[in-house]
Scaffold this motif. Structure first.
Motif, PDB file in Angstrom:
ATOM      1  N   GLN A 100      49.764  65.447  47.945  1.00 34.36           N
ATOM      2  CA  GLN A 100      50.872  65.201  48.864  1.00 34.36           C
ATOM      3  C   GLN A 100      50.317  64.992  50.270  1.00 34.36           C
ATOM      4  O   GLN A 100      49.531  65.797  50.759  1.00 34.36           O
ATOM      5  CB  GLN A 100      51.852  66.377  48.862  1.00 34.36           C
ATOM      6  N   LYS A 101      50.733  63.888  50.888  1.00 39.10           N
ATOM      7  CA  LYS A 101      50.285  63.549  52.241  1.00 39.10           C
ATOM      8  C   LYS A 101      51.496  63.416  53.153  1.00 39.10           C
ATOM      9  O   LYS A 101      52.565  62.971  52.730  1.00 39.10           O
ATOM     10  CB  LYS A 101      49.500  62.231  52.240  1.00 39.10           C
ATOM     11  N   PHE A 102      51.309  63.805  54.386  1.00 41.38           N
ATOM     12  CA  PHE A 102      52.360  63.704  55.396  1.00 41.38           C
ATOM     13  C   PHE A 102      51.728  63.103  56.653  1.00 41.38           C
ATOM     14  O   PHE A 102      50.595  63.436  56.996  1.00 41.38           O
ATOM     15  CB  PHE A 102      52.950  65.080  55.712  1.00 41.38           C
ATOM     16  N   LYS A 103      52.442  62.230  57.332  1.00 40.41           N
ATOM     17  CA  LYS A 103      51.900  61.571  58.514  1.00 40.41           C
ATOM     18  C   LYS A 103      52.827  61.816  59.708  1.00 40.41           C
ATOM     19  O   LYS A 103      54.052  61.725  59.588  1.00 40.41           O
ATOM     20  CB  LYS A 103      51.761  60.066  58.279  1.00 40.41           C
ATOM     21  N   MET A 104      52.216  62.146  60.850  1.00 36.62           N
ATOM     22  CA  MET A 104      53.007  62.294  62.067  1.00 36.62           C
ATOM     23  C   MET A 104      53.332  60.908  62.607  1.00 36.62           C
ATOM     24  O   MET A 104      52.416  60.110  62.866  1.00 36.62           O
ATOM     25  CB  MET A 104      52.240  63.110  63.116  1.00 36.62           C
ATOM     26  N   ASN A 105      54.600  60.631  62.787  1.00 38.82           N
ATOM     27  CA  ASN A 105      55.024  59.289  63.206  1.00 38.82           C
ATOM     28  C   ASN A 105      55.425  59.222  64.676  1.00 38.82           C
ATOM     29  O   ASN A 105      56.186  58.344  65.072  1.00 38.82           O
ATOM     30  CB  ASN A 105      56.184  58.828  62.315  1.00 38.82           C
ATOM     31  N   ARG A 106      54.921  60.162  65.480  1.00 40.02           N
ATOM     32  CA  ARG A 106      55.157  60.130  66.921  1.00 40.02           C
ATOM     33  C   ARG A 106      53.827  60.013  67.644  1.00 40.02           C
ATOM     34  O   ARG A 106      52.761  60.107  67.032  1.00 40.02           O
ATOM     35  CB  ARG A 106      55.856  61.413  67.373  1.00 40.02           C
ATOM     36  N   ALA A 107      53.913  59.847  68.960  1.00 42.11           N
ATOM     37  CA  ALA A 107      52.690  59.820  69.771  1.00 42.11           C
ATOM     38  C   ALA A 107      51.959  61.153  69.619  1.00 42.11           C
ATOM     39  O   ALA A 107      52.582  62.209  69.477  1.00 42.11           O
ATOM     40  CB  ALA A 107      53.039  59.581  71.237  1.00 42.11           C
TER      41      ALA A 107
ATOM     42  N   ALA B 293      58.349  68.227  56.829  1.00 40.87           N
ATOM     43  CA  ALA B 293      57.658  66.981  57.162  1.00 40.87           C
ATOM     44  C   ALA B 293      57.974  65.923  56.107  1.00 40.87           C
ATOM     45  O   ALA B 293      58.210  66.232  54.937  1.00 40.87           O
ATOM     46  CB  ALA B 293      56.156  67.215  57.251  1.00 40.87           C
ATOM     47  N   THR B 294      57.982  64.679  56.516  1.00 43.96           N
ATOM     48  CA  THR B 294      58.303  63.570  55.616  1.00 43.96           C
ATOM     49  C   THR B 294      57.061  63.133  54.848  1.00 43.96           C
ATOM     50  O   THR B 294      55.988  62.951  55.425  1.00 43.96           O
ATOM     51  CB  THR B 294      58.851  62.364  56.407  1.00 43.96           C
ATOM     52  N   ARG B 295      57.211  62.986  53.526  1.00 47.63           N
ATOM     53  CA  ARG B 295      56.091  62.534  52.698  1.00 47.63           C
ATOM     54  C   ARG B 295      55.619  61.158  53.131  1.00 47.63           C
ATOM     55  O   ARG B 295      56.400  60.304  53.552  1.00 47.63           O
ATOM     56  CB  ARG B 295      56.499  62.480  51.225  1.00 47.63           C
ATOM     57  N   PHE B 296      54.304  60.941  52.996  1.00 40.08           N
ATOM     58  CA  PHE B 296      53.695  59.656  53.327  1.00 40.08           C
ATOM     59  C   PHE B 296      53.087  59.062  52.065  1.00 40.08           C
ATOM     60  O   PHE B 296      52.431  59.758  51.292  1.00 40.08           O
ATOM     61  CB  PHE B 296      52.603  59.840  54.386  1.00 40.08           C
TER      62      PHE B 296
END
Length: 475
Positions: A315-322, A340-343
């Protein structure tokens, strides 16, 4: 020479569930080959043996990567081996060293954890007692990392746990003392467990409370890794095989300012993060030998980027902000609280493969899962050349059925894209028909496709109604 080769093969140890099978004729070969080993003695009729063996197998699997072999001996059938090692009861577990010349008997509880700890106690020295304050100060000065335990007496449960678990970490320095030296070291009266480091913040003090096993292990392991250490094979093993949660900063290498700002945002969060949560903070740089491999793992993303990994990195999660300190803090908090949203890694948009076959990416995938039309998707591995022939045959079916129906056909490279509902092996291509919220799997036993068979499958399973003459058209 041929006979000697056959003889050698005959004497080679067979293996069952990571336990080599040792008997009278291959015992000497086994002992000669391995300087240290762990040997489990059992009898087939022994109920306690049957119950203990799965735990021994778990320990054997654990030590396989460390090249410490485990073996089993039927002590009833091979009484001479039992007699040689003074085994009088079953089950028995022995740690052998000096090629079987010396041995230590396991006396712990019959669990895999106890067996693992027993083996580590034999191969790692563990904590050293030091009484002199000056000597302790010297240890703090000369070691990059030092774990110190200050105990009231040897009956202290926390002290016993510290001693036991100090054997698990062969490359680290552990010391203990029974002298009340807290005040001399600038500590509080009840401080007992302290990590001294020449990196990050130091000292780190375990709060004055009962020393729990899981928290002790987390305290040792988290403090033994400098924050934002470079991703390497060892950390990959921790994340991918040992189920350690990790926050990973992937740097670009093209913009020194962007990379520095990202590090400056993540590092203070990492340093202040509580060790009890046991999250590794790492970075992947272009200088790493595993950099390209990691980029392949995350797909086409703008760098620098911050990811979180868990469940053996499945399971991977990515930060989508600066990447700012406050955003990093929020991202880590969301990851911890399962918010957190899954990536899913994805290629950028790809051109159609042909007039009737789309090239699907991970980003497009959610939009075709609730289509008005049926979808036939072929999942393949772009690194396998033989998959290309299957795609060619798939295109023939699409060319035959696409123009006369509303069915959509697509292919996707599953080595470069990930999907929420598809995690199968792609050594053999997979073909799925999605129709009316149902998934129909087309069976393939090898990377060869018979177009007529796939065409018949699609016509039978699809919600689209084909006219009779179309059903009998040959490809």
């Amino acid at each position: 020479m041929f006979l000697s080769l056959l003889f050698g093969i005959a004497l080679a140890s067979k293996e069952e569930n990571d336990l080599q099978i040792v008997f009278d004729k291959n015992l000497q070969n086994f002992l000669k080959k391995y300087e240290i080993s762990v040997v489990y003695f059992y009898t087939p009729q022994c109920g306690h043996c049957e119950k203990f063996q799965p735990d021994v197998e778990k320990a054997a699997k654990y030590f396989k990567d460390e090249d410490i072999p485990f073996a089993k001996v039927d002590g009833h059938t091979y009484k001479d081996i039992s007699k040689r090692f003074e085994v009088n009861g079953f089950p028995s577990l022995l740690y052998l060293y000096d090629h079987g010349q010396k041995q230590v008997k396991f006396e712990g509880s019959r669990t895999s954890e106890a067996v693992i700890l027993f083996v580590y106690e034999q191969i790692n020295p563990g904590s050293q007692e030091i009484s002199s304050l000056d000597d302790i100060k010297k240890e703090i000065e000369v070691n990059d990392l030092l774990f110190l335990y200050i105990s009231n007496d040897k009956e202290d449960r926390g002290y016993r746990r510290f001693i036991d678990y100090s054997h698990l970490y062969g490359g680290l320095r552990f010391i203990h003392t029974f002298e009340p030296i807290q005040k001399d070291l600038g500590l509080q009266e009840f401080d007992q467990l302290i990590a001294y480091k020449k990196y990050d913040k130091s000292p780190i003090i375990y709060p004055p409370k009962q020393l729990k096993v899981n928290e002790l292990k987390a305290f040792i392991e988290v403090n033994s890794i400098p924050k934002l250490s470079n991703w390497n094979a060892d950390y990959k093993k921790k994340a991918f095989k040992q189920d350690k949660q990790a926050i990973v900063l992937v740097l670009d290498g093209k913009s020194e300012i962007k990379d520095k700002n990202a590090i400056d945002a993540v590092y203070p969060v990492a340093v202040d993060y509580p060790y009890e949560e046991f999250i590794l903070f790492l970075k992947v740089t272009p200088e790493s030998e595993l950099y390209e491999e990691f980029l392949g793992y995350i797909g086409d993303v703008e760098l620098p980027a911050l990811f979180a990994l868990k469940q053996n990195a499945l399971q991977k999660f990515k930060m989508n902000r600066a990447i700012t300190k406050s955003n990093v803090e929020q991202f880590v908090q969301d990851f911890k609280n399962s918010k957190a949203t899954r990536f899913y890694k994805s290629q950028n948009s790809q051109p159609d493969y042909s007039k009737n076959v789309q090239q699907l990416t991970g980003l497009q995938y959610p939009y075709i899962k609730t289509p008005k039309n049926d979808y036939v998707i072929l999942y393949y591995n772009g690194l396998e050349s033989e998959h290309k022939d299957v795609i060619t045959s798939f295109d023939k079916v699409a060319s035959a059925l696409g123009p006369i129906s509303t069915i959509k056909f697509a292919i996707t490279d599953a080595s470069k894209n990930e999907f929420p509902d598809f995690d199968e092996s792609i050594d053999i291509v997979k073909i799925r028909l999605y129709s009316n919220n149902q998934v129909h799997k087309f069976a393939l036993k090898a990377n060869k496709l018979q177009p007529d068979r796939l065409k018949q499958f699609v016509m039978e399973k699809s919600s689209f109604e084909f006219v009779e003459q179309n059903k009998h058209d040959d490809l």
